[in-house]
Scaffold this active site. Structure first.
Site, PDB file in Angstrom:
ATOM      1  N   PHE A  15       1.308  -1.298   0.104  1.00 22.30           N
ATOM      2  CA  PHE A  15      -0.411  -0.111   0.048  1.00 22.30           C
ATOM      3  C   PHE A  15       1.050   1.324  -0.214  1.00 22.30           C
ATOM      4  CE2 PHE A  15      -2.071   3.008   3.288  1.00 22.30           C
ATOM      5  CZ  PHE A  15      -3.036   3.604   2.306  1.00 22.30           C
ATOM      6  N   ILE A  59      12.922  -9.924   2.331  1.00 23.49           N
ATOM      7  CA  ILE A  59      14.068  -9.140   3.335  1.00 23.49           C
ATOM      8  C   ILE A  59      15.322  -9.791   4.607  1.00 23.49           C
ATOM      9  CG2 ILE A  59      12.882  -6.733   3.078  1.00 23.49           C
ATOM     10  CD1 ILE A  59      11.956  -7.178   5.870  1.00 23.49           C
ATOM     11  N   SER A 122       6.168   2.984  13.267  1.00 19.72           N
ATOM     12  CA  SER A 122       5.384   2.966  13.829  1.00 19.72           C
ATOM     13  C   SER A 122       4.818   4.028  15.018  1.00 19.72           C
ATOM     14  CB  SER A 122       4.419   1.533  13.738  1.00 19.72           C
ATOM     15  OG  SER A 122       3.201   1.546  14.279  1.00 19.72           O
ATOM     16  N   TYR A 146       5.258  -6.283  17.626  1.00 15.44           N
ATOM     17  CA  TYR A 146       4.513  -4.977  16.634  1.00 15.44           C
ATOM     18  C   TYR A 146       5.662  -4.168  16.536  1.00 15.44           C
ATOM     19  CZ  TYR A 146       3.756  -2.630  13.161  1.00 15.44           C
ATOM     20  OH  TYR A 146       3.826  -1.422  11.901  1.00 15.44           O
ATOM     21  N   ASP A 276      -7.017  -2.129  21.594  1.00 17.15           N
ATOM     22  CA  ASP A 276      -7.177  -0.946  21.427  1.00 17.15           C
ATOM     23  C   ASP A 276      -6.353   0.087  22.109  1.00 17.15           C
ATOM     24  OD1 ASP A 276      -8.074  -1.299  18.625  1.00 17.15           O
ATOM     25  OD2 ASP A 276      -9.973  -0.317  19.354  1.00 17.15           O
TER      26      ASP A 276
END
Ligand code: UD2
Length: 314
Positions: A15, A59, A122, A146, A276
């Site tokens: 994206f 990668i 991020s 992550y 969240d």
């Protein structure tokens, strides 16, 4: 902005990567795209010009990285396991890709004389620190593999700068949206999911009460941040937030998308998603002050353009 003669974009069929490839090629840069097509698509870069060379690969492949970094001036490292949930389910695999893969990208770059590596980090590194807006000097509180992996990438970047003189810049993306964002997984970006629902007249699910907020930035602004990060001397060795400094609540987002797409569908509300974050908004003082960056595409305009794209492909 200084023109770049030759670049490698890892994850260039994805994206964000494909928008970066498109802009680089349009500016006259020769671009090598390295992508294993695990979440990227060949069709994202088809027709973007003959300055693009596509290499299908991973990668984690050190020999391949050695080959594709040769002669490159700048490496834009976008390839990653990008789903937070996937890293929760398989921390070891995502560590291989996001950490080992990143080290290999940095290592091949310094061995082959790449001038600068621009890395996708991020806002996840901030975790649920309640202080708002998020500034780069806050102590990171990673809550997922992550986030740990992205933070480790930032530290590796700094160490490669200190040890080997490799120039690096890390960009902490907030919530990126725009054309080519794939809505097909439950972990896809909320705007891509809401757009797909609006276009097909389906009911969206809002997790929790919809009062959670996000800082959504249009993908073309993220591309511009990458190009500034690649060319501005002042960027070297630094970490920058890439957001807008504004936020919208998820329930208001659905209302806006509904109004723009002329659908009147009430969402259903599901249980809040585990892990969240409640509030997220960037402080963009650093990137504004040092790189002269400010977002150009307002949320509403970005949504209009994105909706047109989903309509044309749906
Ligand atoms: C974003 C990034 C992630 C990581 C994280 C940092 C995306 C796709 N993910 O995760 O990679 O950087 O930020 O914290 O950009 N929601 C709904 N209904 C839906 C889908 C989502 O209500 O159908 C809610 C969701 O519960 C969340 C918000 O929308 O509160 C945004 O969700 P998201 O998956 O787009 O992005 P986020 O912030 O979890």
């Amino acid at each position: 902005m200084q023109p770049i003669s030759r670049a490698l974009v890892t994850g260039g069929a994805g994206f964000i990567g494909s928008h970066l490839v498109e802009q680089l090629a349009a500016s006259g840069c020769r671009v090598t795209v390295l992508d294993n097509l695990s979440t990227g698509h060949r069709h994202n870069i088809v027709g973007l010009g003959d300055r693009i060379e596509f290499v299908e690969g991973d990668i984690r492949d050190a020999d391949l990285l050695d080959h594709v970094t040769k002669g490159c001036e700048v490496v834009f490292h976008q390839a990653a396991v990008v789903s937070v949930s996937q890293t929760v389910q398989d921390p070891a695999f995502s560590c291989e890709v996001n950490d080992l893969g990143t080290v290999r990208v940095l290592d091949a770059s310094r061995r082959n004389g790449v001038r600068r590596v621009v890395m996708a980090s991020s806002s996840a590194v901030y975790g649920d620190d309640p202080r708002l807006p998020k500034t780069e000097d806050m102590t990171p509180k990673p809550l997922s593999p992550y986030a740990v992996q992205k933070l480790a990438g930032e530290f590796y970047a700094a160490v490669f700068g200190g040890l080997y003189g490799l120039e690096t810049v890390c960009l902490r993306y907030f919530n990126v949206f725009g054309p080519r964002q794939d809505p097909s997984s439950p972990y896809s970006g909320v705007i891509s999911i809401f757009m797909a629902k609006a276009v097909s007249g389906q009911v969206p699910t809002i997790y929790g009460d919809g009062g959670q907020s996000r800082d959504f930035i249009y993908v073309k602004d993220v591309v511009r941040a990458n190009l500034l990060a690649a060319s501005e001397a002042a960027a070297n060795g630094r970490v920058f937030n890439v957001g807008t400094g504004s936020f919208i609540r998820i329930c208001d987002l659905w209302e806006m998308i509904g109004a723009l797409s002329n659908v009147k569908i009430s969402p259903v509300f599901g249980p809040p998603r585990a892990g969240d974050i409640r509030e997220s908004v960037s402080d963009i003082g650093r990137i504004g002050g040092l790189l002269g960056f400010s977002p150009r595409v307002a949320l509403r305009q970005g949504l209009i353009d994105t909706l047109a794209w989903y309509r044309s492909t749906g």
